[in-house]
Design an enzyme around this catalytic site. Structure first.
Site, PDB file in Angstrom:
ATOM      1  N   HIS A  18       0.791  -1.257  -0.021  1.00  0.00           N
ATOM      2  CA  HIS A  18       0.025   0.078  -0.139  1.00  0.00           C
ATOM      3  C   HIS A  18       0.896   1.318  -0.018  1.00  0.00           C
ATOM      4  O   HIS A  18       0.651   2.283  -0.653  1.00  0.00           O
ATOM      5  CB  HIS A  18      -0.794   0.178   1.253  1.00  0.00           C
ATOM      6  N   LYS A  42     -15.613  -7.792   4.487  1.00  0.00           N
ATOM      7  CA  LYS A  42     -14.457  -8.236   5.470  1.00  0.00           C
ATOM      8  C   LYS A  42     -14.790  -7.891   6.888  1.00  0.00           C
ATOM      9  O   LYS A  42     -15.424  -6.490   7.237  1.00  0.00           O
ATOM     10  CB  LYS A  42     -13.482  -7.417   5.049  1.00  0.00           C
ATOM     11  N   ARG A  91      -2.142  -6.263  -8.104  1.00  0.00           N
ATOM     12  CA  ARG A  91      -1.106  -7.136  -7.919  1.00  0.00           C
ATOM     13  C   ARG A  91      -1.155  -8.205  -9.049  1.00  0.00           C
ATOM     14  O   ARG A  91      -0.382  -7.836 -10.122  1.00  0.00           O
ATOM     15  CB  ARG A  91      -1.442  -7.773  -6.712  1.00  0.00           C
ATOM     16  N   SER A 129      -2.889  -7.622   3.571  1.00  0.00           N
ATOM     17  CA  SER A 129      -3.215  -7.473   4.700  1.00  0.00           C
ATOM     18  C   SER A 129      -3.709  -8.805   5.491  1.00  0.00           C
ATOM     19  O   SER A 129      -3.017  -9.070   6.610  1.00  0.00           O
ATOM     20  CB  SER A 129      -4.318  -6.408   5.032  1.00  0.00           C
TER      21      SER A 129
HETATM   22  O1  PNS Z   1      -8.750  -2.735   0.404  1.00  0.00           O
HETATM   23  P1  PNS Z   1     -10.052  -3.281  -0.200  1.00  0.00           P
HETATM   24  O2  PNS Z   1     -10.768  -3.979   0.894  1.00  0.00           O
HETATM   25  O3  PNS Z   1      -9.849  -3.970  -1.263  1.00  0.00           O
HETATM   26  O4  PNS Z   1     -10.758  -1.999  -0.485  1.00  0.00           O
HETATM   27  C1  PNS Z   1     -12.252  -2.029  -0.906  1.00  0.00           C
HETATM   28  C2  PNS Z   1     -12.845  -0.700  -0.566  1.00  0.00           C
HETATM   29  C3  PNS Z   1     -12.732  -0.329   0.951  1.00  0.00           C
HETATM   30  C4  PNS Z   1     -12.199   0.327  -1.328  1.00  0.00           C
HETATM   31  C5  PNS Z   1     -14.447  -0.854  -1.073  1.00  0.00           C
HETATM   32  O5  PNS Z   1     -15.107  -1.952  -0.361  1.00  0.00           O
HETATM   33  C6  PNS Z   1     -15.029   0.425  -0.972  1.00  0.00           C
HETATM   34  O6  PNS Z   1     -14.922   1.199  -1.803  1.00  0.00           O
HETATM   35  N1  PNS Z   1     -16.016   0.510   0.195  1.00  0.00           N
HETATM   36  C7  PNS Z   1     -16.656   1.703   0.331  1.00  0.00           C
HETATM   37  C8  PNS Z   1     -18.240   1.450  -0.028  1.00  0.00           C
HETATM   38  C9  PNS Z   1     -18.488   1.457  -1.284  1.00  0.00           C
HETATM   39  O7  PNS Z   1     -18.207   2.613  -2.197  1.00  0.00           O
HETATM   40  N2  PNS Z   1     -18.927   0.125  -1.840  1.00  0.00           N
HETATM   41  C10 PNS Z   1     -19.102  -0.010  -3.239  1.00  0.00           C
HETATM   42  C11 PNS Z   1     -17.770  -0.115  -3.940  1.00  0.00           C
HETATM   43  S1  PNS Z   1     -18.008  -0.925  -5.277  1.00  0.00           S
END
Ligand code: PNS
Length: 168
Positions: A18, A42, A91, A129
């Site tokens: 990150h 998650k 990745r 992570s």
């Molecule tokens: O590190 P991650 O878990 O891959 O990140 C995912 C994240 C947190 C960026 C995604 O779940 C997100 O944008 N969450 C906020 C809520 C939202 O907008 N959800 C719709 C996205 S498609």
């Protein structure tokens, strides 16, 4: 020209992968908002405040970034902050489908919002992570995977929070 972008993620906890993506983005854009968001699929190990504190330590000295927590939709937050794009690290091929789905969904919700992918550095291609959490909670060395400034703190926190099952 508005050159503000958002690097979103769970950052649970932030890894060297990150940090690499955020630092590279900070050299390409005027301002990078690092947003700790909720990923509903998650279960986090660290609170949003803890994750922000780790990011602040890990990114000390990087001037053009702002670290925030937000519990709503990324597409709405980007609009609110007038961000031009989302920046994410890619990745391996395994990331592609998930990231592509998120990028297209965000574009649908906010048609102004594009997603830019930076290819992960080859040394961080395998890093996640969840891998860090698994290693630390089983007493392994995570110093190769998380920034030096936080690895002790992350390790202690994960080790003590570990729930070790007894395997016969
Ligand atoms: O590190 P991650 O878990 O891959 O990140 C995912 C994240 C947190 C960026 C995604 O779940 C997100 O944008 N969450 C906020 C809520 C939202 O907008 N959800 C719709 C996205 S498609």
């Amino acid at each position: 020209m508005n050159n503000t972008v958002i690097c979103p993620g769970s950052f649970d906890p932030v890894t060297l992968g990150h940090v690499d993506i955020i630092k590279r983005a900070s050299k390409m854009f005027d301002k990078v908002i690092v947003a700790v968001l909720v990923n509903m699929s998650k279960t986090p190990s660290f609170s949003i405040d803890e994750r922000i504190a780790f990011l602040e330590k890990a990114l000390e000295g990087v001037d053009n970034i702002e670290i925030v927590g937000f519990s709503g939709l990324l597409a709405d937050y980007a609009k609110e902050r007038n961000a031009k794009a989302v920046v994410k690290g890619l990745r391996a091929m395994s990331d592609f489908e998930y990231e592509f789905q998120m990028a297209l969904t965000n574009k649908k919700l906010n048609p102004e919002l594009d997603t830019v992918f930076l290819t992960s550095d080859s040394q961080y291609m395998y890093l996640s992570s969840s891998m860090v959490k698994q290693i630390a909670s089983l007493g392994g060395d995570i110093s190769y995977f998380v920034p030096q400034s936080i690895h002790e703190q992350v390790y202690e926190r994960l080790k003590t929070g570990a729930r070790k099952e007894t395997v016969k």
